[in-house]
Scaffold this active site. Structure first.
Site, PDB file in Angstrom:
ATOM      1  N   LYS A 111      -1.680  -0.540   3.007  1.00 44.81           N
ATOM      2  CA  LYS A 111      -1.463  -2.037   2.698  1.00 44.81           C
ATOM      3  C   LYS A 111      -1.853  -2.634   3.887  1.00 44.81           C
ATOM      4  O   LYS A 111      -2.227  -2.094   5.173  1.00 44.81           O
ATOM      5  CB  LYS A 111       0.033  -1.979   2.410  1.00 44.81           C
ATOM      6  CG  LYS A 111       0.477  -1.525   1.034  1.00 44.81           C
ATOM      7  CD  LYS A 111       1.935  -1.709   0.691  1.00 44.81           C
ATOM      8  CE  LYS A 111       2.212  -1.166  -0.486  1.00 44.81           C
ATOM      9  NZ  LYS A 111       3.682  -1.559  -0.944  1.00 44.81           N
ATOM     10  N   TYR A 134       1.251  -5.380  -9.365  1.00 46.42           N
ATOM     11  CA  TYR A 134       2.421  -5.337  -9.276  1.00 46.42           C
ATOM     12  C   TYR A 134       3.146  -5.989 -10.744  1.00 46.42           C
ATOM     13  O   TYR A 134       4.136  -6.611 -10.695  1.00 46.42           O
ATOM     14  CB  TYR A 134       2.867  -6.232  -8.099  1.00 46.42           C
ATOM     15  CG  TYR A 134       2.617  -5.457  -6.787  1.00 46.42           C
ATOM     16  CD1 TYR A 134       3.146  -4.200  -6.504  1.00 46.42           C
ATOM     17  CD2 TYR A 134       1.836  -5.927  -5.848  1.00 46.42           C
ATOM     18  CE1 TYR A 134       3.221  -3.396  -5.540  1.00 46.42           C
ATOM     19  CE2 TYR A 134       1.904  -5.157  -4.703  1.00 46.42           C
ATOM     20  CZ  TYR A 134       2.357  -3.889  -4.511  1.00 46.42           C
ATOM     21  OH  TYR A 134       2.026  -3.283  -3.342  1.00 46.42           O
ATOM     22  N   PHE A 153      10.936 -11.246  -5.733  1.00 51.41           N
ATOM     23  CA  PHE A 153      10.238 -11.087  -4.384  1.00 51.41           C
ATOM     24  C   PHE A 153       8.839 -10.941  -4.803  1.00 51.41           C
ATOM     25  O   PHE A 153       7.674 -10.636  -4.044  1.00 51.41           O
ATOM     26  CB  PHE A 153      10.731  -9.816  -3.617  1.00 51.41           C
ATOM     27  CG  PHE A 153      10.726  -8.717  -4.319  1.00 51.41           C
ATOM     28  CD1 PHE A 153       9.635  -7.909  -4.794  1.00 51.41           C
ATOM     29  CD2 PHE A 153      11.868  -8.161  -4.796  1.00 51.41           C
ATOM     30  CE1 PHE A 153       9.681  -6.653  -5.558  1.00 51.41           C
ATOM     31  CE2 PHE A 153      11.916  -6.838  -5.389  1.00 51.41           C
ATOM     32  CZ  PHE A 153      11.141  -6.217  -5.942  1.00 51.41           C
ATOM     33  N   ARG A 165       6.286   6.394   5.303  1.00 56.13           N
ATOM     34  CA  ARG A 165       7.136   5.289   5.273  1.00 56.13           C
ATOM     35  C   ARG A 165       8.078   5.532   6.219  1.00 56.13           C
ATOM     36  O   ARG A 165       8.582   4.411   7.214  1.00 56.13           O
ATOM     37  CB  ARG A 165       7.833   4.820   3.788  1.00 56.13           C
ATOM     38  CG  ARG A 165       6.618   4.221   3.289  1.00 56.13           C
ATOM     39  CD  ARG A 165       7.127   3.932   1.614  1.00 56.13           C
ATOM     40  NE  ARG A 165       6.120   3.202   0.979  1.00 56.13           N
ATOM     41  CZ  ARG A 165       6.335   3.274  -0.513  1.00 56.13           C
ATOM     42  NH1 ARG A 165       7.151   3.957  -1.085  1.00 56.13           N
ATOM     43  NH2 ARG A 165       5.428   2.565  -1.198  1.00 56.13           N
ATOM     44  N   ASN A 217       5.549  -2.041   3.288  1.00 58.48           N
ATOM     45  CA  ASN A 217       5.840  -0.434   3.411  1.00 58.48           C
ATOM     46  C   ASN A 217       4.781   0.256   3.589  1.00 58.48           C
ATOM     47  O   ASN A 217       5.006   1.459   3.323  1.00 58.48           O
ATOM     48  CB  ASN A 217       6.949  -0.193   2.475  1.00 58.48           C
ATOM     49  CG  ASN A 217       6.334  -0.237   1.034  1.00 58.48           C
ATOM     50  OD1 ASN A 217       5.248  -0.660   0.871  1.00 58.48           O
ATOM     51  ND2 ASN A 217       7.396  -0.168  -0.026  1.00 58.48           N
ATOM     52  N   HIS A 261       0.841   2.228  -0.678  1.00 58.68           N
ATOM     53  CA  HIS A 261       1.151   2.511  -2.035  1.00 58.68           C
ATOM     54  C   HIS A 261       0.753   3.876  -2.556  1.00 58.68           C
ATOM     55  O   HIS A 261      -0.328   4.314  -2.115  1.00 58.68           O
ATOM     56  CB  HIS A 261       0.481   1.452  -2.902  1.00 58.68           C
ATOM     57  CG  HIS A 261       0.562   1.646  -4.207  1.00 58.68           C
ATOM     58  ND1 HIS A 261       1.489   1.401  -5.177  1.00 58.68           N
ATOM     59  CD2 HIS A 261      -0.457   2.346  -5.013  1.00 58.68           C
ATOM     60  CE1 HIS A 261       1.193   1.808  -6.156  1.00 58.68           C
ATOM     61  NE2 HIS A 261       0.073   2.365  -6.297  1.00 58.68           N
ATOM     62  N   GLU A 320      -4.854   2.554 -12.033  1.00 59.92           N
ATOM     63  CA  GLU A 320      -5.219   1.948 -10.717  1.00 59.92           C
ATOM     64  C   GLU A 320      -6.470   2.178 -10.094  1.00 59.92           C
ATOM     65  O   GLU A 320      -7.011   1.459  -9.497  1.00 59.92           O
ATOM     66  CB  GLU A 320      -4.001   2.321  -9.840  1.00 59.92           C
ATOM     67  CG  GLU A 320      -2.605   1.754 -10.384  1.00 59.92           C
ATOM     68  CD  GLU A 320      -1.421   2.310  -9.339  1.00 59.92           C
ATOM     69  OE1 GLU A 320      -1.505   3.430  -8.677  1.00 59.92           O
ATOM     70  OE2 GLU A 320      -0.287   1.743  -9.733  1.00 59.92           O
TER      71      GLU A 320
END
Ligand code: DAT
Ligand code: MG
Length: 137
Positions: free
Chosen positions: A10, A50, A58, A103, A113, A116, A127
């Site tokens: 990320k 997402y 969030f 993580r 975090n 993914h 994905e």
């Protein structure tokens, strides 16, 4: 044919220079990096990625974060690639992730975090197709 997982470092992980360290962990485990690209995520891709969290408070923060800078998208291949990459990554909240996991070693913030990993073989396929064009894998 061997299993494929979609894994994505990320924006915080890319920004902090963690690509090499993280790729190294997958390679040491015996999983193979078969495709990788540094890329920007646009809003439509972020909202689809997402989508399962769209009703969470969030969600907007999550979409803004993942579109805030380049990500390093990867296809990882090998035996049990999905489950094994999730094990290397660790639990969602880095503050609770054990040392030794990505993580656990590199994060503290549940929103940012670091990485993914797809959570099932079926989702990995979706994905991979979302982030890479067909010619790429
Ligand atoms: P994972 O990434 O471990 O598969 P997930 O699919 O449930 O976890 O959530 C996707 C991402 O959403 C997660 O990596 C970070 C963010 N997220 C999850 N729970 C959150 C929360 N309580 N607050 C802020 N961000 C959260
Ligand atoms: Mg998930």
């Amino acid at each position: 044919m061997s299993e494929k997982a979609f894994v994505m470092i990320k924006p915080d992980g890319v920004e902090r220079g963690l690509i090499g360290e993280i790729v190294n962990r997958f390679e040491k485990k015996g999983l193979k990096l078969v495709r990788a690209e540094l890329k920007s995520v646009d809003r439509a891709v972020a909202e689809a990625h997402y989508g399962h969290l769209r009703h969470k408070p969030f969600f907007e923060e999550l979409v803004e974060y993942i579109t805030s800078g380049p990500v390093f998208a990867m296809i990882i291949e090998g035996a049990g690639a999905v489950q094994n990459s999730r094990s290397l990554i660790g639990p969602t909240n880095p503050a609770e992730a054990p040392p030794g996991t990505i993580r656990g070693d590199f994060g503290l913030d549940v929103a940012a975090n670091v990485i993914h990993g797809s959570d099932s073989v079926d989702n990995a396929k979706v994905e991979i197709e979302r982030f890479f064009s067909k010619l790429d894998y």
